[in-house]
Design a protein around this motif. Structure first.
Motif, PDB file in Angstrom:
ATOM      1  N   SER A 311       5.356  -0.344  88.213  1.00 55.89           N
ATOM      2  CA  SER A 311       4.290  -0.360  89.200  1.00 55.89           C
ATOM      3  C   SER A 311       3.247   0.713  88.893  1.00 55.89           C
ATOM      4  CB  SER A 311       4.875  -0.145  90.601  1.00 55.89           C
ATOM      5  OG  SER A 311       3.851  -0.085  91.572  1.00 55.89           O
ATOM      6  N   GLN A 314       1.195  -0.382  85.884  1.00 58.23           N
ATOM      7  CA  GLN A 314       0.248  -1.444  86.202  1.00 58.23           C
ATOM      8  C   GLN A 314      -0.946  -0.897  86.973  1.00 58.23           C
ATOM      9  OE1 GLN A 314       0.564  -4.661  85.011  1.00 58.23           O
ATOM     10  NE2 GLN A 314      -1.561  -4.733  85.696  1.00 58.23           N
ATOM     11  N   ALA A 315      -0.702   0.043  87.883  1.00 57.88           N
ATOM     12  CA  ALA A 315      -1.788   0.649  88.635  1.00 57.88           C
ATOM     13  C   ALA A 315      -2.748   1.401  87.711  1.00 57.88           C
ATOM     14  CB  ALA A 315      -1.218   1.604  89.695  1.00 57.88           C
ATOM     15  N   ASN A 318      -4.812  -1.267  85.883  1.00 59.37           N
ATOM     16  CA  ASN A 318      -5.782  -1.888  86.786  1.00 59.37           C
ATOM     17  C   ASN A 318      -6.956  -0.944  87.063  1.00 59.37           C
ATOM     18  OD1 ASN A 318      -4.153  -4.118  86.932  1.00 59.37           O
ATOM     19  ND2 ASN A 318      -3.220  -3.557  88.886  1.00 59.37           N
ATOM     20  N   LYS A 319      -6.695   0.342  87.034  1.00 64.94           N
ATOM     21  CA  LYS A 319      -7.750   1.337  87.289  1.00 64.94           C
ATOM     22  C   LYS A 319      -8.880   1.195  86.289  1.00 64.94           C
ATOM     23  CE  LYS A 319      -6.938   5.486  85.909  1.00 64.94           C
ATOM     24  NZ  LYS A 319      -8.016   5.659  84.888  1.00 64.94           N
TER      25      LYS A 319
END
Length: 320
Positions: A311, A314-315, A318-319
């Protein structure tokens, strides 16, 4: 009568002095013995932290493999701690005499001779303190130093530092400015880059695939001064009773004008070094909890670690 030092401080000073006089091999044996005894304690916090860090960075290993690696790591770290005491309490020639192998020395000498400035990246791996006296044979070094809260230990270390051609600067903006000036004048600095910085002094960067808050100091200095950047490591040689120094280039992207790319390069170089010597890295530091998504990573059940890391990863993706 007023005492100059509290009894506890004086007692620790004497203890450090006594330990520094013991033979190096005896200290290493004592360190392994203490570490082995600590590992057998169910509540051993050091082993728990090391084990969790290894689970994060080496998920492909079987649990028993990680457990064995964790035990070796704790033993190696205890050895480093007592080696530091021996080094700090001995003349510089002691350290120099125990360097039995050096790889990449010409890289160091060429960088110093260029007068373009040199940053030596020294991760928390192996017995890095023994390199100070060896390096001082070739150059003066500017080093950041944060005083220990323990008065006796602080004085012990400062006495050792005073024997070397090293300039100690504070771990604040004034210290950074002094390092910058030294590099611009062709000088040399050594920086331990793998700690968790203040939020204002770091950015998130992948480390073993997990985004961690990473200091931007090395990258910013390299960008502003266009100096050389080399990585140093020092590993003990059990059979010979001494140490081996390896000097190698940092990933070439360290000089990238893009700060993220530069910091990524730094972490990549450190990671590659650790993969070669995983048991020698100091895994007892809870570095991953600085990520807000991983603040409880050292306390969650084992089966929740992988999802939490995924998680966080992935964050970070995505940033961008």
């Amino acid at each position: 009568m007023i005492q100059d030092h509290p009894p506890a401080v004086s007692g620790l000073s004497r203890t450090l002095a006594i330990f520094s006089k013991l033979p190096l091999r005896l200290l290493q044996w004592l360190a392994r013995l203490v570490a082995t005894l600590m590992i057998t304690m169910p509540s051993a916090k050091a082993l728990k932290t090391v084990s969790r860090n290894l689970q994060i960075v080496f998920p492909e290993l079987e649990p028993e493999q990680r457990h064995q690696l964790a035990k070796k790591s704790v033993q190696a770290q205890f050895q480093s701690m007592l080696e530091f005491v021996k080094i700090w309490g001995s003349p510089p020639q002691f350290s120099i005499g125990h360097i039995h192998q050096v790889q990449g020395q010409q890289l160091l000498l060429d960088a110093i001779a260029s007068k373009q400035g040199l940053i030596l990246v020294v991760p928390h791996l192996g017995s890095w303190e023994i390199m100070n006296a060896w390096l001082n044979q070739f150059t003066d070094i500017v080093i950041m130093y944060k005083p220990s809260q323990n008065q006796a230990l602080d004085q012990f270390v400062l006495t050792a530092r005073s024997r070397l051609r090293a300039t100690l600067v504070p771990t604040d903006e004034s210290g950074v400015r002094q390092i910058f000036r030294a590099l611009k004048q062709g000088g040399v600095t050594a920086i331990l880059p793998d700690h968790t910085p203040e939020t204002t002094g770091g950015i998130y960067s992948p480390f073993f695939g997990c985004p961690v808050l990473t200091s931007t100091l090395v990258s910013r200095l390299a960008q502003k001064t266009r100096c050389h950047v080399l990585q140093l490591s020092c590993i003990r040689l059990p059979e010979q009773g001494g140490f081996s120094i390896v000097i190698e280039p940092v990933d070439r992207d360290i000089s990238s004008p893009d700060l993220q790319q530069s910091v990524n390069a730094l972490n990549h170089s450190i990671e590659q070094l650790i993969r070669r010597h995983p048991e020698h890295y100091h895994w007892s530091y809870k570095r991953f909890k600085a990520n807000p998504q991983l603040e409880n990573i050292y306390y969650v059940p084992e089966n929740q670690v992988a999802p939490a890391i995924a998680s966080a990863r992935q964050a970070f993706i995505n940033k961008d």
